[in-house]
Design an enzyme around this catalytic site. Structure first.
Site, PDB file in Angstrom:
ATOM      1  N   CYS A   2      45.197  28.916  44.008  1.00 13.82           N
ATOM      2  CA  CYS A   2      46.025  28.626  42.069  1.00 13.82           C
ATOM      3  C   CYS A   2      46.135  28.033  41.584  1.00 13.82           C
ATOM      4  O   CYS A   2      45.427  26.790  41.945  1.00 13.82           O
ATOM      5  CB  CYS A   2      47.334  29.116  41.938  1.00 13.82           C
ATOM      6  SG  CYS A   2      47.850  31.047  43.177  1.00 13.82           S
ATOM      7  N   ARG A  29      40.412  28.887  39.115  1.00 17.84           N
ATOM      8  CA  ARG A  29      41.540  29.559  40.547  1.00 17.84           C
ATOM      9  C   ARG A  29      41.475  30.139  40.947  1.00 17.84           C
ATOM     10  O   ARG A  29      42.080  31.252  41.585  1.00 17.84           O
ATOM     11  CB  ARG A  29      42.298  27.877  40.821  1.00 17.84           C
ATOM     12  CG  ARG A  29      41.173  26.730  40.150  1.00 17.84           C
ATOM     13  CD  ARG A  29      41.991  25.596  40.300  1.00 17.84           C
ATOM     14  NE  ARG A  29      43.032  24.950  41.425  1.00 17.84           N
ATOM     15  CZ  ARG A  29      42.361  24.595  42.086  1.00 17.84           C
ATOM     16  NH1 ARG A  29      41.665  23.570  42.451  1.00 17.84           N
ATOM     17  NH2 ARG A  29      43.781  24.428  43.990  1.00 17.84           N
ATOM     18  N   TRP A  75      46.310  33.630  41.604  1.00 18.72           N
ATOM     19  CA  TRP A  75      44.961  34.331  42.615  1.00 18.72           C
ATOM     20  C   TRP A  75      46.401  35.071  43.483  1.00 18.72           C
ATOM     21  O   TRP A  75      46.789  34.210  44.653  1.00 18.72           O
ATOM     22  CB  TRP A  75      43.588  34.373  43.086  1.00 18.72           C
ATOM     23  CG  TRP A  75      42.881  34.800  43.953  1.00 18.72           C
ATOM     24  CD1 TRP A  75      41.907  35.003  43.778  1.00 18.72           C
ATOM     25  CD2 TRP A  75      43.018  34.871  45.047  1.00 18.72           C
ATOM     26  NE1 TRP A  75      41.615  35.959  44.641  1.00 18.72           N
ATOM     27  CE2 TRP A  75      42.104  35.979  46.012  1.00 18.72           C
ATOM     28  CE3 TRP A  75      43.945  34.539  46.276  1.00 18.72           C
ATOM     29  CZ2 TRP A  75      42.055  36.451  46.636  1.00 18.72           C
ATOM     30  CZ3 TRP A  75      43.783  34.588  47.680  1.00 18.72           C
ATOM     31  CH2 TRP A  75      42.665  35.768  47.898  1.00 18.72           C
ATOM     32  N   ASN A 101      50.734  26.123  44.367  1.00 19.67           N
ATOM     33  CA  ASN A 101      49.474  26.330  45.230  1.00 19.67           C
ATOM     34  C   ASN A 101      49.299  25.997  46.221  1.00 19.67           C
ATOM     35  O   ASN A 101      49.502  25.351  47.182  1.00 19.67           O
ATOM     36  CB  ASN A 101      48.800  25.246  44.097  1.00 19.67           C
ATOM     37  CG  ASN A 101      46.647  26.293  44.930  1.00 19.67           C
ATOM     38  OD1 ASN A 101      46.336  27.251  45.304  1.00 19.67           O
ATOM     39  ND2 ASN A 101      46.130  24.600  45.084  1.00 19.67           N
ATOM     40  N   GLY A 102      49.440  27.032  47.454  1.00 15.97           N
ATOM     41  CA  GLY A 102      49.710  27.338  48.289  1.00 15.97           C
ATOM     42  C   GLY A 102      49.316  27.685  49.389  1.00 15.97           C
ATOM     43  O   GLY A 102      50.175  29.301  48.525  1.00 15.97           O
ATOM     44  N   GLU A 465      21.663  34.129  50.076  1.00 11.97           N
ATOM     45  CA  GLU A 465      22.498  34.291  48.526  1.00 11.97           C
ATOM     46  C   GLU A 465      22.551  34.816  47.624  1.00 11.97           C
ATOM     47  O   GLU A 465      23.317  35.103  46.322  1.00 11.97           O
ATOM     48  CB  GLU A 465      21.698  32.185  48.341  1.00 11.97           C
ATOM     49  CG  GLU A 465      22.392  31.804  46.790  1.00 11.97           C
ATOM     50  CD  GLU A 465      23.602  32.078  47.112  1.00 11.97           C
ATOM     51  OE1 GLU A 465      24.764  31.955  47.863  1.00 11.97           O
ATOM     52  OE2 GLU A 465      24.089  31.989  45.774  1.00 11.97           O
ATOM     53  N   LYS A 469      24.944  36.573  45.372  1.00 11.67           N
ATOM     54  CA  LYS A 469      25.564  36.145  43.997  1.00 11.67           C
ATOM     55  C   LYS A 469      25.133  38.138  43.197  1.00 11.67           C
ATOM     56  O   LYS A 469      26.380  38.029  42.530  1.00 11.67           O
ATOM     57  CB  LYS A 469      24.050  35.829  43.369  1.00 11.67           C
ATOM     58  CG  LYS A 469      24.318  34.369  42.462  1.00 11.67           C
ATOM     59  CD  LYS A 469      24.830  33.489  42.986  1.00 11.67           C
ATOM     60  CE  LYS A 469      26.062  33.365  43.839  1.00 11.67           C
ATOM     61  NZ  LYS A 469      26.377  32.370  43.700  1.00 11.67           N
ATOM     62  N   GLU A 472      28.552  39.656  44.447  1.00  8.73           N
ATOM     63  CA  GLU A 472      29.630  38.956  43.412  1.00  8.73           C
ATOM     64  C   GLU A 472      30.546  39.334  42.262  1.00  8.73           C
ATOM     65  O   GLU A 472      31.001  39.613  41.957  1.00  8.73           O
ATOM     66  CB  GLU A 472      30.643  37.809  43.960  1.00  8.73           C
ATOM     67  CG  GLU A 472      29.614  36.330  43.421  1.00  8.73           C
ATOM     68  CD  GLU A 472      29.396  34.996  44.230  1.00  8.73           C
ATOM     69  OE1 GLU A 472      28.760  34.687  43.892  1.00  8.73           O
ATOM     70  OE2 GLU A 472      30.587  34.780  44.688  1.00  8.73           O
ATOM     71  N   HIS A 488      13.454  46.293  62.547  1.00 14.37           N
ATOM     72  CA  HIS A 488      14.698  46.837  63.553  1.00 14.37           C
ATOM     73  C   HIS A 488      15.487  47.651  62.998  1.00 14.37           C
ATOM     74  O   HIS A 488      16.720  47.021  64.043  1.00 14.37           O
ATOM     75  CB  HIS A 488      14.898  45.517  63.843  1.00 14.37           C
ATOM     76  CG  HIS A 488      13.528  45.077  64.732  1.00 14.37           C
ATOM     77  ND1 HIS A 488      12.364  44.890  65.856  1.00 14.37           N
ATOM     78  CD2 HIS A 488      13.092  43.360  64.279  1.00 14.37           C
ATOM     79  CE1 HIS A 488      11.903  43.965  66.203  1.00 14.37           C
ATOM     80  NE2 HIS A 488      12.011  42.908  65.010  1.00 14.37           N
ATOM     81  N   LYS A 588      37.566  30.833  42.649  1.00 11.61           N
ATOM     82  CA  LYS A 588      36.412  29.938  42.924  1.00 11.61           C
ATOM     83  C   LYS A 588      36.735  28.836  44.386  1.00 11.61           C
ATOM     84  O   LYS A 588      36.332  28.248  44.595  1.00 11.61           O
ATOM     85  CB  LYS A 588      36.050  28.619  41.706  1.00 11.61           C
ATOM     86  CG  LYS A 588      34.696  27.752  41.957  1.00 11.61           C
ATOM     87  CD  LYS A 588      34.391  27.440  40.917  1.00 11.61           C
ATOM     88  CE  LYS A 588      32.888  26.759  40.947  1.00 11.61           C
ATOM     89  NZ  LYS A 588      31.513  28.262  41.510  1.00 11.61           N
TER      90      LYS A 588
END
Ligand code: M6R
Length: 593
Positions: A2, A29, A75, A101-102, A465, A469, A472, A488, A588
């Protein structure tokens, strides 16, 4: 995961707009809910579920009296995204308000005890136990800062907390453990926030708070106490980041602004060559490298493995930080452990670093200098990407890859490779100038449900990558495979409903990558290939081609081709009318395990 901010206006001007501005800058965040508490005769709270703009429209968050207060963007981790779970949290009598936050791991036990003592809980969050603990210690006669200190002694987990109390007006206290917290100092106001972005518009004078320190801010001054409660003097530093760096500069989204900044980011990274060399000289000898990272940083680390093993010939292992514990047994003093992270706050990566024996040397490659990671590693290299606001990492990824290319060149004494890196900004510019071509292709692929990416050798981390992208920000299911792996198993997935994006730069792997392309072409699917100009072979085999300067061979392609793929993901997302800066369910900084 957060964002928190507190602000004390010494000149007694209204604080709400400043808090709201700071919260907005922390929104990357978390954006599930937002809330503000200010003090004027009593504590006033406004909070609700939703992004800041939505909540502001409903509640007018500017309309809050008082010259100091706290704010939060969330978040959701413990407890759903609801009004009740939004911060700030207060006790029953609204005597204390806090933002946090945590994650408090032992909150269930504490909650049970506090409930049995008569405290009433109104949310499902872990945070609410903190506010009741502070209230309890204040009822026992402690002042706000000592009530906070006693409370934190009972907490297990991570926290950055800012608290105010109506019993002690014009005072704000803050502390941290395993979550970052920065103090900002100006003539007319003080700030305390999860990171400097929240206060950059107002001050560049900062003090990083260490674990266990408590800052007591009043309308006259601030005092920092160490973990033994002794007042201490800490030096104010001036951050190299400037407010201009966090402007959108006319771009519709941060992501496209940040994609466009990449030539400059590469240039700045190359300017750091001697600093990187000095760090490697300090580290001295090692025989193996173990890279740990998550998400995009993991893909950057994988690119690092390819170039370091090729050029410097040092065996290099890349481990997802969340899977790291199983690797501990094979680390020894000849291993250099390198953590790669944009935020420097990723809980999985920090946890992995904490597991490592002190005798083993650790280096962090981090973009946020004030974050925790440089503090817990022996050495650090700060990437020169500047603040990255878009949740999808772009310019920080390229900065990380560039640092590892420089490291490979230095460790392998390959001056030719290093020389070639100076051409990379030009190659990227060429792609950015032709972004309209990619926009056209993106329209064609925006309706799909699935996408398959493939690349070989140096290009394999690039497609991993690129697929991340795409997932998300556009919510399109995207899978990436090494081209040689197609036969395979995943070839079974390919039909006309699964378009393929293939990355085929010139070089040793070119022909085998083309073989794989043939295999998908035979399954009659739509193919977009990112390749090299003058490559008639791939032009013939793909429906759509985006062709890049032929000087870019497979070895340096990871620093160039990814830009085209970032743009494809961005344009598809915008075409779908989604906000690429704020993908659903993501934040993020991932400060939770
Ligand atoms: O801050 P870090 O680089 O440690 O973060 C790791 C991942 O959470 C991050 O790269 C994530 O995958 C990004 N959203 C990717 O765009």
């Amino acid at each position: 995961m957060c964002g928190i901010i507190g602000c004390m206006k010494k000149n007694k001007s209204n604080v709400a707009p400043t808090l709201l501005y700071g919260a907005k800058k922390l929104e990357y965040r978390g954006y599930d809910s937002v809330g503000i508490a200010t003090y004027s005769d009593k504590i006033h709270v406004k909070k609700d579920e939703g992004k800041i703009e939505e909540v502001h429209k409903r509640l007018n968050l500017y309309d809050m009296p008082g010259s100091y207060g706290i704010a939060h963007v969330r978040w959701a981790s413990v407890g759903r995204a609801t009004k009740e779970n939004a911060h700030p949290h207060t006790d029953e009598n609204e005597k204390v308000a806090i933002v946090h936050n945590g994650t408090i791991k032992n909150y269930a036990t504490l909650k049970k005890e506090l409930k049995s003592e008569g405290h009433t809980f109104t949310s499902q969050t872990d945070t609410e136990v903190i506010v009741h603990l502070i209230e309890k210690f204040m009822d026992d006669g402690l002042d706000l800062e000592h009530a906070l200190r006693e409370s934190t002694k009972l907490l297990k987990g991570s926290y950055a907390i800012v608290a105010i109390s109506s019993d002690e007006p014009y005072k704000m206290v803050a502390t941290r453990k395993d979550s970052s917290l920065v103090l900002g100092v100006e003539q007319d106001s003080y700030y305390v926030a999860s990171d400097i972005l929240a206060m950059l518009k107002y001050t560049r004078n900062i003090i990083e708070l260490e674990e266990g320190e408590i800052v007591v801010i009043t309308d006259e001054d601030y005092v920092i106490h160490d973990k033994f409660d002794n007042p201490i003097n800490k030096e104010i530093t001036v951050t190299p980041w400037t407010p201009e760096m966090i402007d959108k500069n006319g771009y519709p989204y941060y992501m496209i602004k940040e994609i466009n900044e990449q030539p400059e980011v590469i240039q700045k990274t190359l300017n750091d060559k001697n600093k990187i060399r000095a760090v490697l000289d300090d580290i001295g000898d090692f025989e193996r490298i173990c890279l740990i990272a998550c998400g995009t940083s993991y893909h950057a680390a994988l690119s690092g493995k390819y170039i370091i093993e090729t050029v410097a010939k040092i065996p290099t292992n890349v481990i997802l930080a969340s899977e790291f514990s199983h690797t501990l047994n094979v680390l020894d003093e000849k291993t250099l452990v390198i953590s790669v992270s944009q935020s420097g706050e990723t809980a999985d990566t920090l946890k992995a670093l904490k597991m490592i024996d002190e005798k083993i040397k650790t280096l962090s490659i981090v973009n946020v200098e004030t974050s925790q990671m440089p503090k817990v590693t022996d050495y650090s290299i700060i990437t020169q990407a500047g603040p990255e606001i878009g949740v999808a990492a772009t310019k920080t990824y390229l900065a990380q890859v560039c640092v590892m290319y420089l490291m490979a060149g230095i460790l392998g004494n390959d001056s030719e490779l290093i020389e070639r890196l100076y051409e990379v900004p030009r190659y990227i510019e060429e792609i950015l100038e032709r972004c309209d071509e990619l926009k056209v292709y993106s329209k064609r692929y925006s309706f799909v449900n699935d996408l398959f990416y493939m690349g070989k050798g140096f290009s394999y981390p690039t497609v991993l990558e690129a697929a991340l992208k795409m997932k998300e920000i556009s919510y399109i299911h995207a899978e990436a495979y090494a081209s040689g792996e197609l036969k395979h198993g995943p070839l079974a997935l390919i039909d006309f409903t699964m378009p393929v994006i293939s990355v085929i730069p010139p070089g040793e792997d070119h022909d085998l990558a083309v073989n794989a392309l043939e295999e998908v072409k035979a399954r009659k699917t739509l193919i977009l290939t990112i390749g090299s100009e003058n490559d008639d072979i791939i032009e013939d085999k793909a429906n759509d081609c985006f062709l890049i300067n032929p000087e870019v061979d497979e070895e340096i392609a990871p620093l160039v081709y990814i830009v085209a793929l970032q743009l494809v993901a961005y344009y598809i997302t915008v075409e779908k009318r989604l906000n690429p800066d704020m993908p659903r369910n993501l934040a993020k900084t991932v400060a939770t395990e």
